[in-house]
Motif scaffolding. Sequence first.
Motif, mmCIF file in Angstrom:
data_model
loop_
_atom_site.group_PDB
_atom_site.id
_atom_site.type_symbol
_atom_site.label_atom_id
_atom_site.label_comp_id
_atom_site.label_asym_id
_atom_site.label_seq_id
_atom_site.Cartn_x
_atom_site.Cartn_y
_atom_site.Cartn_z
ATOM 1 N N LEU A 72 33.858 40.457 37.339
ATOM 2 C CA LEU A 72 33.551 41.877 37.454
ATOM 3 C C LEU A 72 32.495 42.139 38.526
ATOM 4 O O LEU A 72 32.548 43.164 39.217
ATOM 5 N N GLU A 73 31.530 41.243 38.648
ATOM 6 C CA GLU A 73 30.505 41.417 39.677
ATOM 7 C C GLU A 73 31.155 41.564 41.054
ATOM 8 O O GLU A 73 30.714 42.368 41.889
ATOM 9 N N HIS A 74 32.220 40.804 41.284
ATOM 10 C CA HIS A 74 32.925 40.876 42.552
ATOM 11 C C HIS A 74 33.832 42.102 42.621
ATOM 12 O O HIS A 74 33.869 42.818 43.633
ATOM 13 N N LEU A 75 34.556 42.358 41.543
ATOM 14 C CA LEU A 75 35.602 43.373 41.582
ATOM 15 C C LEU A 75 35.067 44.790 41.659
ATOM 16 O O LEU A 75 35.771 45.687 42.156
ATOM 17 N N LEU A 76 33.853 45.028 41.190
ATOM 18 C CA LEU A 76 33.323 46.386 41.249
ATOM 19 C C LEU A 76 33.086 46.847 42.685
ATOM 20 O O LEU A 76 32.983 48.049 42.942
ATOM 21 N N GLY A 79 36.631 48.587 45.019
ATOM 22 C CA GLY A 79 37.219 49.925 45.053
ATOM 23 C C GLY A 79 37.228 50.615 43.705
ATOM 24 O O GLY A 79 37.285 49.990 42.642
ATOM 25 N N THR A 80 37.140 51.950 43.769
ATOM 26 C CA THR A 80 37.198 52.814 42.584
ATOM 27 C C THR A 80 38.302 53.835 42.804
ATOM 28 O O THR A 80 39.025 53.780 43.807
ATOM 29 N N GLU A 139 43.933 43.120 44.438
ATOM 30 C CA GLU A 139 42.549 42.812 44.796
ATOM 31 C C GLU A 139 41.994 41.711 43.905
ATOM 32 O O GLU A 139 41.224 40.851 44.344
ATOM 33 N N LEU A 140 42.376 41.740 42.634
ATOM 34 C CA LEU A 140 41.898 40.714 41.701
ATOM 35 C C LEU A 140 42.369 39.331 42.135
ATOM 36 O O LEU A 140 41.598 38.368 42.103
ATOM 37 N N ARG A 144 40.058 36.342 43.288
ATOM 38 C CA ARG A 144 40.111 35.072 42.544
ATOM 39 C C ARG A 144 39.942 33.907 43.520
ATOM 40 O O ARG A 144 39.217 32.944 43.242
ATOM 41 N N GLY A 145 40.599 34.015 44.662
ATOM 42 C CA GLY A 145 40.452 32.970 45.667
ATOM 43 C C GLY A 145 39.041 32.900 46.227
ATOM 44 O O GLY A 145 38.509 31.808 46.466
ATOM 45 N N VAL A 146 38.411 34.064 46.422
ATOM 46 C CA VAL A 146 37.038 34.094 46.930
ATOM 47 C C VAL A 146 36.090 33.415 45.949
ATOM 48 O O VAL A 146 35.220 32.621 46.331
ATOM 49 N N ILE A 147 36.248 33.728 44.661
ATOM 50 C CA ILE A 147 35.359 33.148 43.648
ATOM 51 C C ILE A 147 35.579 31.644 43.544
ATOM 52 O O ILE A 147 34.620 30.870 43.388
ATOM 53 N N LEU A 148 36.821 31.211 43.639
ATOM 54 C CA LEU A 148 37.089 29.773 43.594
ATOM 55 C C LEU A 148 36.422 29.063 44.772
ATOM 56 O O LEU A 148 35.916 27.936 44.613
ATOM 57 N N GLU A 149 36.389 29.716 45.930
ATOM 58 C CA GLU A 149 35.688 29.129 47.073
ATOM 59 C C GLU A 149 34.177 29.103 46.826
ATOM 60 O O GLU A 149 33.490 28.154 47.213
ATOM 61 N N GLU A 150 33.664 30.142 46.189
ATOM 62 C CA GLU A 150 32.241 30.176 45.848
ATOM 63 C C GLU A 150 31.889 29.034 44.896
ATOM 64 O O GLU A 150 30.863 28.353 45.059
ATOM 65 N N LEU A 151 32.743 28.808 43.898
ATOM 66 C CA LEU A 151 32.495 27.718 42.958
ATOM 67 C C LEU A 151 32.602 26.358 43.652
ATOM 68 O O LEU A 151 31.840 25.434 43.344
ATOM 69 N N ALA A 152 33.535 26.243 44.590
ATOM 70 C CA ALA A 152 33.670 24.988 45.343
ATOM 71 C C ALA A 152 32.429 24.734 46.180
ATOM 72 O O ALA A 152 31.971 23.583 46.307
#
Length: 443
Positions: A72-76, A79-80, A139-140, A144-152
């Motif tokens: 959610l931190e990323h997804l907010l 866009g709204t 967008e989700l 998801r790919g962005v967060i997986l790269e962050e975790l990597a």
Amino acid sequence: MPWHLPLAAAGEPGADLTAGQDGATIRRTVLPGGVRVLTEQMPGLRSATVGAWVGVGSRDETDGHFGSTHFLEHLLFKGTHRRTALDIAEAFDAVGGEANASTGKEHTCYYARVLDADLPMAVDVIGDMVTSARLDADELETERGVILEELAMTDDDPSDVAHEQFSLAVLGTHPLGRPIGGTADTIGAVPRAAVWDHYRTHYEPGTLVVAAAGGVDHDQLCDLVVHALSEGGWALEEAHAPRERRDGAATTDGIPAQGEVRTIDRPVEQANIVVGGTGLAATDDRRWALSVLNAALGGGMSSRLFQEIREKRGLAYTTYSFAAGYGGLGTFGLYAGCAPAKAEQVEKLLVDELERLAAGGITAAELERSVGQLRGGLVLGLEDSGSRMSRLGRAELVYGELYSVAESLERISAVTRQDVLALAQELAGRPRSVVRVGPFGKD
């Protein structure tokens, strides 16, 4: 005279409270819908930092929702119903502002620093994000790919791995033991429906705290917040009470009764070692003594760890102690990075310094130096609006009271050598875990 502002119980709407310090004015209001608004007006400042604190973190996730808080931190920001992701980015770039967010184990914060004249825009955009995120399916999947790269990226940092594994070793299956950002498995598996459910369950008026510091007018901010949240569809007319603060006597279910040793093989140049166990809860009155203990043991260049391991023996470039407090629980540990061949020696020195502190406490000179270090750090750390905004948010969500700088300094100065000794003995006597990350081989 020193003062502290006792914030109303979270379950009570309370009244408008006002107090002043250091030429600044601090005010708190609970809006009819249960949203809490705190401000610190700092005379002469042309900028302001505003943060929307949502009282939900990784510890609040349930089975099937793991990783949702970080998602959610990323997804907010994606866009709204009124703004695209580009609209959100351009709104802050166009005025030279900064916007960001952070996820913790117990809260999530969306914040921005702007000129005081641009505060209405910042409140409107952040309010829109908090109330009206679309969580678009496409967008989700992109995020998801962005967060997986962050975790990597985190997994490529052996010191990050050591600290994360330390939390798992000390806290076990307790919700606080889970990684804040989730894992590759949980982020890869969590469906949009679970993230949406997590959003609708926890993002509501009773969990929201809006804190601002700098060139801010309290009454104007309250009006801006009401307008922004109402535009997003939140009902603020009724006198709902905020959600209760976390119980200070949180369950310890899942925390191992014995310490654990974890050795993680990584093909890196250094061994990263963390030693420690459980610490103090965030609201424990002994947190002032813990800050002094931490400063003396591993909080600076004159600390025992730095002097013994780096200065005298040249075994490490980085070594320190650390503490983290949460609702009902906490952790305390010691870290060093060293050559793999010196790992056993350094690990023993970490343990020895902790036990030496527990056996004899600190000297009068160490007490004076540690208190001075903390006093200076506290005052210097509050020189900008961002740190003051964060202090307001944490005071409301965690402590239920806000100490003035003067009273905080008094609390630090009141710590005695006996306070530090008693706490050191307790911490050293608790189950102790060891985490080693480095080129130790698969066995």
